[in-house]
Design an enzyme around this catalytic site. Structure first.
Site, mmCIF file in Angstrom:
data_model
loop_
_atom_site.group_PDB
_atom_site.id
_atom_site.type_symbol
_atom_site.label_atom_id
_atom_site.label_comp_id
_atom_site.label_asym_id
_atom_site.label_seq_id
_atom_site.Cartn_x
_atom_site.Cartn_y
_atom_site.Cartn_z
ATOM 1 C CG ASN A 72 -2.319 -0.466 0.922
ATOM 2 O OD1 ASN A 72 -2.712 -0.550 -0.238
ATOM 3 N ND2 ASN A 72 -3.074 -0.775 1.946
ATOM 4 C CG HIS A 77 -4.834 3.114 -0.362
ATOM 5 N ND1 HIS A 77 -4.705 2.359 0.771
ATOM 6 C CD2 HIS A 77 -4.482 4.382 -0.020
ATOM 7 C CE1 HIS A 77 -4.317 3.115 1.781
ATOM 8 N NE2 HIS A 77 -4.166 4.348 1.322
ATOM 9 C CG ASP A 110 -3.746 -7.562 6.011
ATOM 10 O OD1 ASP A 110 -4.380 -7.259 7.033
ATOM 11 O OD2 ASP A 110 -2.504 -7.673 5.996
#
Length: 210
Positions: A72, A77, A110
């Protein structure tokens, strides 16, 4: 002709209700799915997994991606979203599309969870090894190669005193944590006894625990 008019008029509200019913079913389906990955949400997973546990032994799996924040921070993103959808595809392909009868969910960020029938305990390490390799495969994103790791923990419900999804998720989460501290990989929980203290119902040190 005149006899057809009342029938046609009556059919209009019925058609409207049919369309409305279809819309409601679609809304309900969407509420049970994560909008990014298409996987089940936590609540939808817990409902389905709870029913599955009543049918026999299963492996409950908790998955956490390693290196996700770095992807990221380095690539943005959108790259992170790409990695999440790739992980979801790997879970779906390995657990659902291959006829194993499993299901997967995105718990948030995640973090993922899955449940798969496990009538033979010896097959679970083989499954985890293959799933780990699939999740860690390099990804191509706009000319860049994204490399992530994964930590997986599993709990065999056959080793639990009762088919308790909450306990199975907790033991799988603890096993995942041990694997992550060791640099990633996979680990099967050793028995039903929790090995870490909890805070607010979550393993101490886990996101969401005080």
């Amino acid at each position: 002709m005149s006899a057809l008019l009342p029938a046609a008029a009556a059919a209009v509200p019925l058609a409207g209700w049919s369309v409305h019913g279809l819309w409601l079913r679609r809304q309900l389906h969407n509420a049970r799915r994560d909008p990014l990955t298409g996987l089940r949400t936590r609540s939808a997973f817990e409902r389905t997994a709870g029913r599955m546990l009543r049918r026999g032994p299963h492996a409950v799996i908790v998955i956490d991606l390693d290196g996700f924040k770095a992807v990221n921070d380095t690539f943005g993103h959108a790259a992170g979203d790409h990695a999440l959808t790739a992980a979801a595809d790997a879970l779906t392909e390995t657990l659902e599309d291959d006829g194993r009868g499993g299901i997967a969910a995105r718990l948030g960020g995640d973090e993922f969870a899955a449940i798969v029938p496990a009538p033979h305990d010896h097959a679970v390490p083989w499954l985890l090894r293959g799933l780990h390799g699939h999740l860690c495969a390099p990804l191509n994103y706009r000319g860049h190669t994204l490399t992530l790791g994964a930590s997986l923990g599993a709990c065999l419900t056959a080793e639990l005193p009762t088919a308790d999804l909450s306990l199975a998720l907790r033991r799988a989460d603890e096993a995942m944590y041990v694997a992550k501290r060791g640099g990633g990989g996979w680990l099967v929980a050793d028995g039903p006894t929790p090995s870490h203290r909890t805070s607010n119902g979550r393993r101490a040190g886990r996101r969401g625990a005080a």
